[in-house]
Design a protein around this motif. Structure first.
Motif, short mmCIF file in Angstrom:
data_model
loop_
_atom_site.label_atom_id
_atom_site.label_comp_id
_atom_site.label_asym_id
_atom_site.label_seq_id
_atom_site.Cartn_x
_atom_site.Cartn_y
_atom_site.Cartn_z
N ARG A 58 0.82 -1.22 0.00
CA ARG A 58 0.00 0.00 0.00
C ARG A 58 0.85 1.26 0.00
NH1 ARG A 58 -1.89 3.98 -0.99
NH2 ARG A 58 -3.77 5.02 -0.22
N ASP A 59 1.91 1.30 0.76
CA ASP A 59 2.71 2.52 0.86
C ASP A 59 3.56 2.78 -0.37
OD1 ASP A 59 1.66 3.12 3.34
OD2 ASP A 59 3.28 2.16 4.45
N GLU A 60 3.58 1.83 -1.30
CA GLU A 60 4.29 2.02 -2.57
C GLU A 60 3.34 2.49 -3.67
OE1 GLU A 60 6.95 -1.19 -3.74
OE2 GLU A 60 6.79 -2.04 -1.73
N MET A 61 2.06 2.58 -3.35
CA MET A 61 1.04 2.84 -4.37
C MET A 61 0.44 4.23 -4.25
SD MET A 61 -0.87 -0.86 -3.97
CE MET A 61 -1.98 -0.69 -5.38
N ILE A 62 0.13 4.81 -5.38
CA ILE A 62 -0.66 6.03 -5.46
C ILE A 62 -2.05 5.63 -5.95
CG2 ILE A 62 -0.95 8.30 -6.54
CD1 ILE A 62 1.44 8.18 -4.70
N ILE A 63 -3.04 5.73 -5.08
CA ILE A 63 -4.41 5.35 -5.41
C ILE A 63 -5.26 6.61 -5.45
CG2 ILE A 63 -6.42 4.00 -4.72
CD1 ILE A 63 -4.45 2.15 -3.20
N ALA A 64 -5.95 6.81 -6.56
CA ALA A 64 -6.74 8.03 -6.75
C ALA A 64 -8.19 7.67 -7.04
CB ALA A 64 -6.18 8.85 -7.91
N SER A 65 -9.09 8.53 -6.56
CA SER A 65 -10.49 8.42 -6.96
C SER A 65 -11.06 9.82 -7.17
CB SER A 65 -11.31 7.65 -5.92
OG SER A 65 -12.57 7.29 -6.48
N LYS A 66 -12.32 9.87 -7.63
CA LYS A 66 -12.92 11.13 -8.04
C LYS A 66 -14.40 11.14 -7.73
CE LYS A 66 -10.15 10.65 -12.25
NZ LYS A 66 -10.21 9.18 -12.27
N ALA A 67 -14.96 12.34 -7.71
CA ALA A 67 -16.42 12.52 -7.57
C ALA A 67 -16.84 13.68 -8.44
CB ALA A 67 -16.80 12.77 -6.12
N GLY A 68 -18.02 13.57 -9.03
CA GLY A 68 -18.54 14.67 -9.84
C GLY A 68 -19.54 14.25 -10.89
N TYR A 69 -19.34 13.06 -11.47
CA TYR A 69 -20.31 12.57 -12.44
C TYR A 69 -21.42 11.79 -11.73
CZ TYR A 69 -17.57 14.16 -16.41
OH TYR A 69 -16.93 14.95 -17.32
N ALA B 3 -19.78 12.86 0.76
CA ALA B 3 -20.45 11.56 0.71
C ALA B 3 -19.74 10.62 -0.26
CB ALA B 3 -21.91 11.73 0.32
N SER B 4 -19.35 11.14 -1.42
CA SER B 4 -18.69 10.32 -2.43
C SER B 4 -17.36 9.76 -1.91
CB SER B 4 -18.44 11.13 -3.70
OG SER B 4 -19.65 11.49 -4.32
N ALA B 5 -16.58 10.62 -1.26
CA ALA B 5 -15.29 10.17 -0.75
C ALA B 5 -15.47 9.07 0.29
CB ALA B 5 -14.53 11.35 -0.14
N ASN B 6 -16.45 9.25 1.18
CA ASN B 6 -16.70 8.23 2.20
C ASN B 6 -17.13 6.91 1.57
OD1 ASN B 6 -16.05 9.90 4.37
ND2 ASN B 6 -18.15 10.67 4.57
N GLN B 7 -17.98 6.99 0.55
CA GLN B 7 -18.42 5.78 -0.14
C GLN B 7 -17.25 5.08 -0.84
OE1 GLN B 7 -21.67 6.67 -2.79
NE2 GLN B 7 -22.84 7.74 -1.21
N SER B 8 -16.40 5.88 -1.50
CA SER B 8 -15.27 5.30 -2.23
C SER B 8 -14.31 4.59 -1.28
CB SER B 8 -14.53 6.39 -3.01
OG SER B 8 -15.31 6.85 -4.09
N LEU B 9 -14.01 5.21 -0.16
CA LEU B 9 -13.12 4.58 0.80
C LEU B 9 -13.70 3.27 1.33
CD1 LEU B 9 -11.93 7.70 2.83
CD2 LEU B 9 -10.59 6.38 1.19
N LYS B 10 -15.00 3.26 1.55
CA LYS B 10 -15.64 2.04 2.03
C LYS B 10 -15.58 0.94 0.98
CE LYS B 10 -19.96 0.34 4.07
NZ LYS B 10 -21.34 0.71 4.52
N ARG B 11 -15.87 1.30 -0.29
CA ARG B 11 -15.84 0.29 -1.35
C ARG B 11 -14.44 -0.31 -1.51
NH1 ARG B 11 -19.93 3.58 -3.88
NH2 ARG B 11 -18.34 4.98 -4.71
N MET B 12 -13.41 0.53 -1.37
CA MET B 12 -12.04 0.06 -1.57
C MET B 12 -11.41 -0.49 -0.30
SD MET B 12 -10.42 2.77 -4.33
CE MET B 12 -10.89 4.29 -3.47
N GLY B 13 -12.08 -0.31 0.83
CA GLY B 13 -11.52 -0.80 2.08
C GLY B 13 -10.27 -0.07 2.50
N LEU B 14 -10.21 1.23 2.20
CA LEU B 14 -9.02 2.04 2.48
C LEU B 14 -9.31 3.08 3.56
CD1 LEU B 14 -7.81 2.78 -1.18
CD2 LEU B 14 -6.95 1.00 0.37
N ASP B 15 -8.27 3.48 4.28
CA ASP B 15 -8.38 4.57 5.23
C ASP B 15 -8.27 5.93 4.53
OD1 ASP B 15 -8.56 2.82 7.42
OD2 ASP B 15 -6.38 2.63 7.50
N TYR B 16 -7.55 5.95 3.41
CA TYR B 16 -7.32 7.20 2.69
C TYR B 16 -6.98 6.89 1.24
CZ TYR B 16 -2.34 6.14 2.64
OH TYR B 16 -1.11 5.54 2.41
N VAL B 17 -7.16 7.87 0.36
CA VAL B 17 -6.63 7.81 -0.99
C VAL B 17 -5.48 8.80 -1.08
CG1 VAL B 17 -8.72 7.03 -2.16
CG2 VAL B 17 -8.34 9.48 -1.82
#
Length: 334
Positions: free
Chosen positions: A88-99, A117-131
């Motif tokens: 995980r610490d070697e990876m850059i993981i990005a997500s977005k909201a707007g569409y 809301a979108s950020a919270n949903q994305s983190l939950k779907r990916m099982g991540l603490d942060y992007v």
């Protein structure tokens, strides 16, 4: 259990993102296509593993990627949990909201309500603490830029994003929101625009702003949905995206409109010892503001072909002029 290649960092090129301390690989993996609920999960895993083994550390998602919307993040989350968590610490993981993502007035655009809301949903779907990067996916004409910027800034303060980006904003919009981010000391570092040989609209609009503000770009649609490859040189394959007519971004008429230009560009690429796709990726990277180019893949072998672009990053002035002259003969693509 997946074990990453020990030589994964030997050949990849890493570029600094503007004046920030962040570096991204010259080629990054986009999960817009081929990572949805309708796609083979085992193939998705193989693509992620191959990308990481090649030194591709940036993985680009959005809340609505699928189909079904959200399923790309869910599948990526499964892969993270099963195979990639040690890295995980070697990876850059990005997500977005707007569409568009869910029904009602809060399921799209750039309001504080939607972004948080979108950020919270994305983190939950990916099982991540942060992007590592969270983007505003498009400019919202009905929401004040200050509201969008403050919502993104709050994600950083809450530890849900390390950096902030924007996508599909024009030069003026980018300049305006940059001023707000500067006042807030928000770590806004990157823009994600559409850019390729057939779509150069940002050269005189966005690039000057990015240069002035010391920001970087990661470009998408770098192969023009497959037009800038050898896929259509000898006709339209029955299993191609253009033939299926399911994509709003590519259809048979576009292939027919561009084929003469594509064949000329393909010859330039051949003279350089590259495939057309390799040259198209390399051509994007010639711009100093572009730190990375997003690539897509439907199978791992495509990534092996794409990284060959890094073997020949230089262009002579004569080659660039030849490409410009060829592109100047191409009319608008409908």
């Amino acid at each position: 259990m997946y074990q990453a290649s020990k030589d994964r960092y030997d050949k990849m090129v890493y570029n600094r993102v503007g004046k920030s301390g962040l570096k991204v690989p010259a080629l990054s993996l986009g999960l817009w296509h081929n990572f949805g609920s309708v796609d083979s999960f085992e193939n998705q895993k193989a693509i992620i593993h191959q990308a990481f083994d090649l030194g591709i550390t940036y993985f680009d998602l959005a809340n609505n990627y699928g189909p079904e919307p959200g399923s790309a993040e869910e599948n990526f989350g499964r892969i993270m949990a099963e195979d990639m968590k040690p890295y995980r610490d070697e990876m850059i993981i990005a997500s977005k909201a707007g569409y568009y993502m869910w029904p009602g007035p809060y399921g799209e655009w750039g309001s504080r309500k939607n972004i948080i809301a979108s950020a919270n949903q994305s983190l939950k779907r990916m099982g991540l603490d942060y992007v590592d990067i969270f983007y505003s996916h498009r400019f919202d004409p009905d929401t004040p830029l200050e509201e969008t910027a403050l919502a993104l800034d709050e994600l950083v303060h809450e530890g849900k994003a390390l950096y902030i980006g924007i996508s599909n904003y024009d030069g003026k919009q980018t300049e305006e929101i940059t001023k707000i981010f500067n006042d807030l000391n928000t770590p806004f570092v990157i823009h994600q625009p559409r850019y390729n040989m057939f779509d150069r609209h940002i050269e005189n609009d966005l690039f000057p702003v990015l240069k002035k503000e010391h920001k970087a770009a990661v470009s998408f649609s770098s192969l023009a949905q497959g037009l800038l490859t050898d896929k259509y040189l000898n006709g339209i394959p029955a299993d191609s995206r253009a033939h299926k007519s399911t994509s709003p971004f590519l259809h048979e008429e576009q292939v027919e409109e561009t084929i003469k230009t594509v064949k000329k560009l393909n010859q330039v690429a051949a003279d350089r010892g590259q495939s057309l796709a390799e040259m198209a990726l390399t051509w994007n990277l010639r711009e100093p503001e572009i730190a990375s180019v997003l690539i897509g893949a439907s199978r791992p072998a495509q990534l092996l072909d794409n990284v060959k672009a890094l073997d020949h990053l230089d262009f002579s002035p004569e080659e660039l002029k030849k490409i410009d002259d060829i592109l100047a003969t191409q009319g608008p693509i409908k």
